[in-house]
Design an enzyme around this catalytic site. Structure first.
Site, PDB file in Angstrom:
ATOM      1  N   TYR A 225       0.799  -1.222   0.000  1.00 37.73           N
ATOM      2  CA  TYR A 225       0.000   0.000   0.000  1.00 37.73           C
ATOM      3  C   TYR A 225       0.837   1.280   0.000  1.00 37.73           C
ATOM      4  CZ  TYR A 225      -3.759  -3.267   0.965  1.00 37.73           C
ATOM      5  OH  TYR A 225      -4.637  -4.315   0.875  1.00 37.73           O
TER       6      TYR A 225
ATOM      7  N   PRO B 210     -11.644  -0.034  -3.298  1.00 38.43           N
ATOM      8  CA  PRO B 210     -12.904  -0.595  -3.813  1.00 38.43           C
ATOM      9  C   PRO B 210     -14.083   0.334  -3.526  1.00 38.43           C
ATOM     10  CG  PRO B 210     -11.789  -2.068  -2.237  1.00 38.43           C
ATOM     11  CD  PRO B 210     -11.220  -0.703  -2.077  1.00 38.43           C
TER      12      PRO B 210
ATOM     13  N   HIS C 208      -7.814   1.351   1.024  1.00 41.70           N
ATOM     14  CA  HIS C 208      -7.621  -0.028   1.465  1.00 41.70           C
ATOM     15  C   HIS C 208      -6.521  -0.223   2.498  1.00 41.70           C
ATOM     16  CE1 HIS C 208      -8.113  -4.270   1.191  1.00 41.70           C
ATOM     17  NE2 HIS C 208      -8.565  -4.310  -0.037  1.00 41.70           N
TER      18      HIS C 208
ATOM     19  N   SER D  80     -12.574 -11.842  -5.047  1.00 37.94           N
ATOM     20  CA  SER D  80     -12.841 -11.810  -3.611  1.00 37.94           C
ATOM     21  C   SER D  80     -14.337 -11.930  -3.390  1.00 37.94           C
ATOM     22  CB  SER D  80     -12.332 -10.505  -2.989  1.00 37.94           C
ATOM     23  OG  SER D  80     -12.549 -10.493  -1.601  1.00 37.94           O
TER      24      SER D  80
END
Length: 647
Positions: free
Chosen positions: A129, A142, A360, A572
């Site tokens: 990240y 997302p 995220h 996912s």
């Protein structure tokens, strides 16, 4: 994959394990004691990193698992993706690695594991990240939908948004009061620390490596409307949550206030991280902007009140909501009405599109999915639900002034062009499959998650006549500060099943191979949730080489490592009982993102790809996946098998 329940639900579901998976995992989890015997209390830490309210929770340390076991499993996962020659090269490179430099790296990793309750946590945060330089938009963050609404007036629009904010605050209250159930896998608790990191968190752009700012005691949210920013305190001076009617009145005042759009400063947060870091430094140096930016960064979350965007046809509504939640539609729509660095952005469009976008880096999807279900559940509560909330003695909203200059405006213009290109390139398509759902699969004694994984494998093979390396996330919450491991869903069994379907083998053979593929997936998923996959261990070994100024072994350039890490399917499960789904961008240029929500009698698959890549097409994969699901249902129904074995 995420199983979502109400925050007060005492059924003890894990976030990545369906109920049938829990039964399988319960026995095998005892094997962890061979490798992970240490327990670590979750300690109170500085606001610069992990913030947690549960100092009494005791969790397993994350170990360095045996090298040879990991490499052997790795080699097996590569076989369906390689030619015979490539597989032979990979075997040779793997053997040399285990016998040679791999041992030295394993020793370094074991020492790191002995000196930390989780050798991976900080390294993963940085590698996956904070050091990742592509935009958080599409590439990382997302979107999670709420059920679509129809607002007949501005009053309904702001009332709904106020109730969403109130529901969010009640969710945070449950977290603050330690009401998040401590779930167990076998005899071991799962780490709850991610729940405490989603509120009051913001990513801060830096050159080369970003930072995270934690403000868990924040008492305000930031409302963004027509690119203007407003600080909205949401507690009374006595510390009570404001009543939704109080919040609604202020939101309506903001909505009816400045009609002209402001400079879309928020669009800077959508850009390449180093470009945004440069813009951030210039922006912060102007006037009182440093204080203004800190107000945004320290908020619990942001709320974007979006101007309407057209929904040309009901069949395209899911794609419109996906676009608005992931990137805002570009500079001509709502991409400037965002602050993409905030962990939680609540987005409510005047046309009824609404949901979350979340950054995220602090947490996985479960706190967000749980929040989604919790908030939706509160929207239809009786008036008594709001008893005890404050109606007086509170501070009203105030505008956050952000000054600009010609240089910053030029950067805004450039960032606008970049987000337009990104938004235009992303191809989103949502499959709402109504042929069956979890109930049918449970009647067939098949894991819904593993079945969906095999459906995507089959759909890809059916379309491309070759298997895809397929990534599925598995949680590592059995460990202190655990994040995720990769479930490698492509296997010898999944390819055998896909080939049998394409070649139209007899029904009994296809059903047999489907069950074997599902069972193979479950076996790997169980290992991954215990930390005994291959990807995180191999990453740790590579990082040991880099951190100690050692040469990165040739093993990491072998055909098997390269091809099996090129995840053309990034998947996912994010489950919700609501008409909702999560969506995100593809992991590689010639791949697909596919997040799915298997419900009782239907399923959602949010598919993404890049229009610029000639190998991928979300519309065609949508059709291939729908056809694959139809085929699999037909085969199971025709076979009429009533298996005796329990999973």
């Amino acid at each position: 994959m995420v199983i979502s329940t109400s925050i007060n639900d005492q059924r003890q579901n894990t976030d990545d394990v369906s109920q049938e998976m829990q039964l399988l995992t319960r026995n095998l989890v005892l094997n962890l004691t061979k490798h992970a015997t240490k327990l670590a209390p979750v300690v109170s830490v500085t606001p610069n990193r992990n913030y947690c309210f549960k100092p009494t929770q005791r969790l397993l340390w994350f170990p360095a698992f045996p090298l040879e076991n990991t490499v052997n499993k790795f080699v097996n996962t590569t076989k369906p993706l390689l030619t015979d020659q490539e597989f032979a090269e990979t075997q040779k490179a793997s053997e040399a690695f285990v016998k040679g430099c791999g041992r030295e790296l394993q020793g370094l990793l074991e020492r790191a594991a002995d000196n930390s309750s989780n050798w991976l946590a900080e390294r993963w945060l940085k590698t996956a990240y904070l050091q990742y330089r592509d935009p958080v938009v599409v590439y990382s963050s997302p979107g999670m939908t709420f059920p679509h609404k129809i607002f007949c007036s501005d009053e309904e629009f702001t009332e709904y948004t106020a109730k969403v904010i109130f529901g969010m605050l009640k969710y945070k209250q449950s977290i603050d009061e330690n009401k998040v159930p401590v779930v167990k896998m076998g005899d071991n608790e799962l780490d709850n620390s991610q729940f405490y990191r989603v509120f009051g968190t913001c990513r801060i752009p830096r050159q080369g490596e970003d930072d995270l700012k934690f403000c868990p005691k924040s008492k305000h949210v930031v409302v963004i409307c027509r690119n203007h920013f407003y600080k909205l305190p949401v507690y009374s001076k006595e510390g009570k949550i404001l009543h939704p009617e109080v919040i609604r009145c202020q939101l309506l005042s903001i909505w009816n206030g400045e009609k002209a759009a402001g400079c879309p400063i928020g669009i800077l947060t959508s850009d390449h991280r180093d470009k945004w870091a440069k813009s951030y430094g210039l922006l912060k140096a102007i006037g009182n902007n440093k204080c203004s930016l800190e107000v945004i960064q320290s908020s619990m979350f942001t709320v974007s009140l979006d101007d309407s965007v057209p929904v040309d046809h009901p069949e395209t509504a899911n794609e419109v909501v996906s676009e608005q939640l992931i990137h805002g539609g570009g500079s001509k729509q709502n991409s400037g009405n965002r602050w993409f660095d905030k962990t939680i952005q609540v987005i409510v469009n005047r046309n009824g599109v609404n949901g979350f976008c979340y950054e995220h880096s602090p947490a996985e999807g479960q706190p967000i999915a749980l929040m989604d279900d919790f908030v939706v559940d509160t929207l239809n509560k009786e008036d008594s639900f709001y008893d005890g909330s404050a109606t007086d003695n509170y501070d009203g909203y105030e505008k956050i002034n952000i000054e600009t200059n010609p240089v910053v405006k030029k950067m805004v213009e450039m960032s606008g062009k970049n987000i337009d290109e990104l938004a235009q390139n992303l191809h989103l398509k949502v499959l709402h499959y109504k042929g069956f759902g979890k109930e049918f699969l449970k009647a067939q004694k098949l894991s819904p998650d593993s079945f969906c994984q095999m459906a995507m494998q089959y759909a890809f093979y059916k379309h491309y006549k070759t298997p895809a390396a397929q990534y599925e996330s598995a949680h590592l919450r059995i460990y202190h500060q655990g994040r995720t491991e990769t479930i490698r869903s492509c296997s010898n069994e999944s390819v055998a099943f896909a080939k049998a379907m394409v070649e139209k083998s007899d029904d009994a053979t296809r059903v047999k191979l489907l069950r074997e593929a599902v069972q193979g997936h479950q076996k790997y998923a169980k290992m991954a949730m215990q930390g005994q996959g291959v990807d995180r261990h191999l990453l740790g070994l590579k990082l040991m080489a880099l951190e100690n100024n050692l040469e990165v072994p040739a093993f990491f350039k072998s055909p098997g490592f390269v091809k099996s890490s090129q995840f053309r399917m990034s998947t996912s499960q994010v489950a919700s009982v609501n008409h909702a789904f999560m969506c995100y961008g593809p992991l590689v240029d010639n791949g697909y993102g596919c997040c799915y929500n298997p419900r009782k009698n239907d399923m959602f698959f949010a598919i993404s790809s890049w229009k610029s890549n000639s190998e991928t097409d979300s519309d065609k994969f949508h059709d291939s996946l729908k056809s694959a699901l139809d085929d699999m249902k037909e085969v199971l129904s025709k076979a009429g098998e009533k298996p005796k074995a329990k999973l």
